[in-house]
Every structure is written in structure tokens, then in C-alpha cells.
Design a protein around this motif. Structure first.
Motif, PDB file in Angstrom:
ATOM      1  N   MET A  85       6.447  -5.791   3.080  1.00 44.40           N
ATOM      2  CA  MET A  85       6.189  -6.109   4.482  1.00 44.40           C
ATOM      3  C   MET A  85       5.839  -7.582   4.655  1.00 44.40           C
ATOM      4  N   ALA A  86       5.287  -8.175   3.587  1.00 40.11           N
ATOM      5  CA  ALA A  86       4.918  -9.601   3.626  1.00 40.11           C
ATOM      6  C   ALA A  86       6.060 -10.489   3.153  1.00 40.11           C
ATOM      7  N   GLY A  87       7.256  -9.932   3.034  1.00 40.13           N
ATOM      8  CA  GLY A  87       8.427 -10.723   2.650  1.00 40.13           C
ATOM      9  C   GLY A  87       8.710 -10.749   1.167  1.00 40.13           C
TER      10      GLY A  87
ATOM     11  N   GLU B 139       0.696 -15.431  -3.225  1.00 38.49           N
ATOM     12  CA  GLU B 139       2.093 -15.781  -3.491  1.00 38.49           C
ATOM     13  C   GLU B 139       3.076 -14.750  -2.943  1.00 38.49           C
ATOM     14  N   VAL B 140       3.089 -14.629  -1.613  1.00 36.70           N
ATOM     15  CA  VAL B 140       4.094 -13.833  -0.907  1.00 36.70           C
ATOM     16  C   VAL B 140       4.737 -14.737   0.130  1.00 36.70           C
ATOM     17  N   GLU B 141       5.881 -14.335   0.626  1.00 31.98           N
ATOM     18  CA  GLU B 141       6.609 -15.198   1.559  1.00 31.98           C
ATOM     19  C   GLU B 141       5.865 -15.390   2.876  1.00 31.98           C
ATOM     20  N   ASN B 142       5.200 -14.334   3.351  1.00 28.35           N
ATOM     21  CA  ASN B 142       4.518 -14.424   4.643  1.00 28.35           C
ATOM     22  C   ASN B 142       3.151 -13.746   4.556  1.00 28.35           C
ATOM     23  N   GLN B 143       2.111 -14.545   4.340  1.00 24.43           N
ATOM     24  CA  GLN B 143       0.769 -14.001   4.262  1.00 24.43           C
ATOM     25  C   GLN B 143       0.345 -13.467   5.636  1.00 24.43           C
ATOM     26  N   GLY B 144      -0.511 -12.453   5.629  1.00 26.59           N
ATOM     27  CA  GLY B 144      -1.017 -11.953   6.901  1.00 26.59           C
ATOM     28  C   GLY B 144      -1.483 -10.524   6.813  1.00 26.59           C
ATOM     29  N   ARG B 145      -1.857  -9.980   7.964  1.00 22.75           N
ATOM     30  CA  ARG B 145      -2.270  -8.584   8.066  1.00 22.75           C
ATOM     31  C   ARG B 145      -1.117  -7.789   8.667  1.00 22.75           C
ATOM     32  N   TYR B 146      -0.816  -6.651   8.041  1.00 23.37           N
ATOM     33  CA  TYR B 146       0.320  -5.838   8.465  1.00 23.37           C
ATOM     34  C   TYR B 146      -0.128  -4.411   8.765  1.00 23.37           C
ATOM     35  N   SER B 147       0.427  -3.860   9.834  1.00 25.19           N
ATOM     36  CA  SER B 147       0.074  -2.507  10.266  1.00 25.19           C
ATOM     37  C   SER B 147       1.256  -1.574  10.134  1.00 25.19           C
ATOM     38  N   THR B 148       0.970  -0.298   9.948  1.00 27.72           N
ATOM     39  CA  THR B 148       2.011   0.705   9.847  1.00 27.72           C
ATOM     40  C   THR B 148       1.507   2.007  10.452  1.00 27.72           C
ATOM     41  N   PHE B 149       2.422   2.825  10.939  1.00 28.98           N
ATOM     42  CA  PHE B 149       2.059   4.143  11.455  1.00 28.98           C
ATOM     43  C   PHE B 149       2.314   5.226  10.413  1.00 28.98           C
ATOM     44  N   GLU B 150       2.707   4.803   9.210  1.00 32.86           N
ATOM     45  CA  GLU B 150       2.881   5.761   8.128  1.00 32.86           C
ATOM     46  C   GLU B 150       1.509   6.187   7.603  1.00 32.86           C
ATOM     47  N   ASN B 151       1.430   7.433   7.110  1.00 34.19           N
ATOM     48  CA  ASN B 151       0.164   7.907   6.554  1.00 34.19           C
ATOM     49  C   ASN B 151       0.003   7.493   5.099  1.00 34.19           C
ATOM     50  N   LYS B 152       1.113   7.067   4.482  1.00 32.72           N
ATOM     51  CA  LYS B 152       1.081   6.639   3.087  1.00 32.72           C
ATOM     52  C   LYS B 152       1.854   5.343   2.938  1.00 32.72           C
ATOM     53  N   LEU B 153       1.312   4.423   2.159  1.00 33.16           N
ATOM     54  CA  LEU B 153       1.958   3.132   1.934  1.00 33.16           C
ATOM     55  C   LEU B 153       1.609   2.692   0.520  1.00 33.16           C
ATOM     56  N   ASN B 154       2.643   2.425  -0.300  1.00 32.08           N
ATOM     57  CA  ASN B 154       2.335   1.963  -1.657  1.00 32.08           C
ATOM     58  C   ASN B 154       2.304   0.439  -1.703  1.00 32.08           C
TER      59      ASN B 154
END
Length: 261
Positions: free
Chosen positions: A172-174, A150-165
Motif C-alpha cells: 500500500m506504501a508503494g 525505505e518505502v516509496e510512499n511513507q504515510g498512514r494507510y487505511s483499509t476496510f479489510e478485517n485482515k491485512l498482512n
């Protein structure tokens, strides 16, 4: 008959609404007007800061700069190779199965189980004897998470941050949908070949102190739906049919009464 119809309508409307309490993130269980003593803040929650540690298969990008003239800088070719216009995954350094990366002029460097800041310090100490006032920049380029449900945009998301909560990952999924059950979000995590599942409640502030507040590469975040969603999609349609039937019956009774008169 009219009262019965109105009652059914009220029940349908009330049952299909999602309470604000089920949609508000990071709710407090304390008095919101109570200031943390001497802090000047509303509340302070100690964060359980769990840093990600490198595993086999990770790819890191390394940049080295210094005051050494370019013609004498043996690492200048690394910057050329890791040009921003190129794919950082293809030009980065792969952590092999034994936990090593291989760098020009430095050879094999063990990085298994180290955090990104620790890798930075280790490489900086190695090049310190070669370059004049070196600065090392390291980033993990294979950090991605999957967000489903139940998110607006399902999928796989990438980031160049070393930390992500987890809140940033959901963002990121909307963000959550209207019918997302934020109290039962699941995180599937695989480490050292073993997969585990944990459940998080993003509606409470205590989330911040959870060991799973920060996600790790390749985590799968699953957001379930509230039961209200099933009601609106299915039962609400049934109530609509019932109301339509009642209206038809009421019309027939009204016509019959008029003909009887």
C-alpha cells in the motif's frame, strides 16, 4: 596509475550495487523443485492465523438485511444512517471504554475481545428473533497502519479489510525501495497501553508462519535502509573526488613527461 584508477572504479561499482538476494521477498531455504507430497504445490507453509480482537476505541459498521418488509424492519434506519456516501467512522458504532456498543432496539452489546466474525454471529443471534431470515454484515472501519522508512510512499494507510498482512501493508506504501533492508523490518505495536517492538524478515518464507505476519490496527511498520545506501550517498561521492584528483595528477605527469622529452 591507469590500473589503480580502473581498480577504484570497479570497487565503487561493486560496492554500490545491491545483491538480488537482498531484494527478493519470501525466499525459500529449501529445494525449490521439491513438491509438497500429494499437494500439487511447490511448498506449503502453515499460516499462523491470528485474528484481530476488538478493543475500546474501535469503530465497526453494521448492516442488517432480512426478508422482513421494510415497514416492519426496525433496523432499516441503521442502513440509512450508514449510507456508503457518509463517513463510516462517523456513522459506525464506537466500542466504549467498557467494551460495549449501543444499537437501536438491542441496547448495549458487549464486543470487547471478540473478532469481527464473532460479533457478526452474536448480533445475528440477537436479531434472529425479531427479523425473518436476517443477514448481518460487520466490518472494522478504523483499521489503519503507518509505514515509514525505505518505502516509496511513507504515510498512514487505511483499509476496510478485517485482515491485512505486512506485505500488503508495504504494498500500500508503494513497496520497498532499492535500498530497503527487508531482513530487519520493525513493527511497533501497542496493546492494552503497552508498546512492543518486533523484527521481521520479509525475505524468507518463514515470515508467513510468524505471529506478526498479519498486522493490527495502529501498527507502525519501519523499514530500515541497507548500509549500501550510505555508501552510495557519501562514499561514492568521495571516490568521485579521488578519481578526479587522480585524473588531474595523471594529466600533470603526462604533460611533464612530454616537456622532459
Amino acid at each position: 596509475m591507469k590500473k589503480c584508477t580502473i581498480l577504484l572504479i570497479l570497487i565503487a561499482v561493486a560496492s554500490s550495487c545491491v545483491p538480488v538476494k537482498r531484494q527478493t521477498l519470501l525466499q525459500s531455504t529449501e529445494d525449490v523443485n521439491k513438491l509438497a507430497e500429494g499437494s500439487g504445490l511447490m511448498r506449503m507453509i502453515e499460516e499462523n492465523n491470528v485474528e484481530y480482537r476488538l478493543q475500546a476505541g474501535d469503530v465497526i459498521q453494521i448492516r442488517i438485511s432480512s426478508l422482513t418488509p421494510t415497514q416492519f424492519d426496525v433496523f432499516s434506519s441503521i442502513d440509512d444512517q450508514q449510507n456508503d456516501r457518509l463517513d463510516p467512522i462517523l456513522t459506525g458504532f464506537l466500542v466504549d471504554k467498557q467494551g460495549y456498543i449501543t444499537m437501536p432496539h438491542l441496547g448495549k452489546i458487549s464486543v470487547l475481545g471478540l473478532s469481527v466474525p464473532e460479533v457478526t454471529d452474536k448480533i445475528e443471534s440477537l436479531v434472529d428473533e425479531i427479523l425473518d431470515t436476517p443477514t448481518v454484515y460487520v466490518r472494522l472501519v478504523t483499521f489503519s497502519v503507518a509505514v515509514l522508512g525505505e518505502v516509496e510512499n511513507q504515510g498512514r494507510y487505511s483499509t476496510f479489510e478485517n485482515k491485512l498482512n505486512v506485505l500488503e501493508a508495504v504494498g500500500m506504501a508503494g513497496g520497498l525501495t532499492e535500498f530497503a533492508d527487508g531482513s530487519k523490518i520493525k513493527i511497533v505495536r501497542t496493546e492494552n497501553g503497552v508498546s512492543g517492538i518486533t523484527e521481521l524478515n520479509v525475505l524468507e518464507e518463514s515470515l508467513i508462519s510468524s505471529n506478526f505476519y498479519y498486522v493490527k490496527p495502529n501498527d507502525i511498520i519501519i523499514v530500515p535502509a541497507l548500509k549500501t545506501k550510505n555508501f552510495r550517498q557519501n562514499q561514492a561521492n568521495n571516490i568521485g573526488l579521488i578519481l578526479s584528483g587522480l585524473a588531474t595528477i595523471a594529466s600533470v605527469i603526462l604533460v611533464y613527461d612530454r616537456l622532459s622529452d
